[in-house]
Design a protein around this motif. Sequence first.
Motif, PDB file in Angstrom:
ATOM      1  N   ARG A   1       0.828  -1.204   0.000  1.00  0.00           N
ATOM      2  CA  ARG A   1       0.000   0.000   0.000  1.00  0.00           C
ATOM      3  C   ARG A   1       0.863   1.254   0.000  1.00  0.00           C
ATOM      4  O   ARG A   1       1.937   1.277   0.581  1.00  0.00           O
TER       5      ARG A   1
ATOM      6  N   VAL B   1       1.381   4.548   1.675  1.00  0.00           N
ATOM      7  CA  VAL B   1       0.967   4.931   3.029  1.00  0.00           C
ATOM      8  C   VAL B   1       1.302   6.376   3.393  1.00  0.00           C
ATOM      9  O   VAL B   1       1.035   6.805   4.517  1.00  0.00           O
TER      10      VAL B   1
ATOM     11  N   HIS C   1      -1.875   0.354   9.928  1.00  0.00           N
ATOM     12  CA  HIS C   1      -0.807   0.000   8.987  1.00  0.00           C
ATOM     13  C   HIS C   1       0.254  -0.840   9.691  1.00  0.00           C
ATOM     14  O   HIS C   1       1.388  -0.388   9.921  1.00  0.00           O
TER      15      HIS C   1
END
Length: 208
Positions: free
Chosen positions: A96, A98, A184
């Motif tokens: 991802r 982030v 995360h």
Amino acid sequence: MWRLPDPDPGAPGSLPDILARRRTVREFTPDPVARAALADLLWSGQGVAGTGRTVPSAGALYPVALRVAVSRVDGLDPGVYEYVPQSHGLVRTGDREVRAALAEAAFGPQPWLRDAALVVAVAVDIDRVRAHFAEQPPTGRRGERYADMEVGHAVQNMCLQATALDLGAVFVGGFDETRLTATHPELVPANHRLRGLLAVGRAAAQRE
């Protein structure tokens, strides 16, 4: 008062020269960072040097872990990677992007976390150092102090390396650690605590 001799300015690229040029940078260009520069940056923070590392570590525990959120690094897909000192390599822990989440979790507007080419997440295995130094007073706290000292060494090394590479850097400590770790987990290894975020990129301006 005794006046000391003026600091030796040193030759270009020497340690005195790099120290004199180091500045906190909070504005970055959209230019990418070379993969070789990222390698040098991470090595300076936790790399193997001879029989030890590039930073001192109490008890030779080396509890600091570096994970890097990559946005614009030549030859690397955006995502999160963990630096492995022993092999001087990267292991991908998440795919991802982030940076926006990092900026949103910061206390106050800190757009440099979103604009940087990469952000190094610096984490520490606190339980490990606490257990190792449990018998040293103050009980349960001396190990944590040693770990934070190691974080300081690692971050300063990376800031100086960034300067040597003509990159800008800013170290951020104001963020919601609980929120970031929950949303995360790829940023922080298991059993580690996130201590800071080092944003790095091509400097658009130097402030302080």
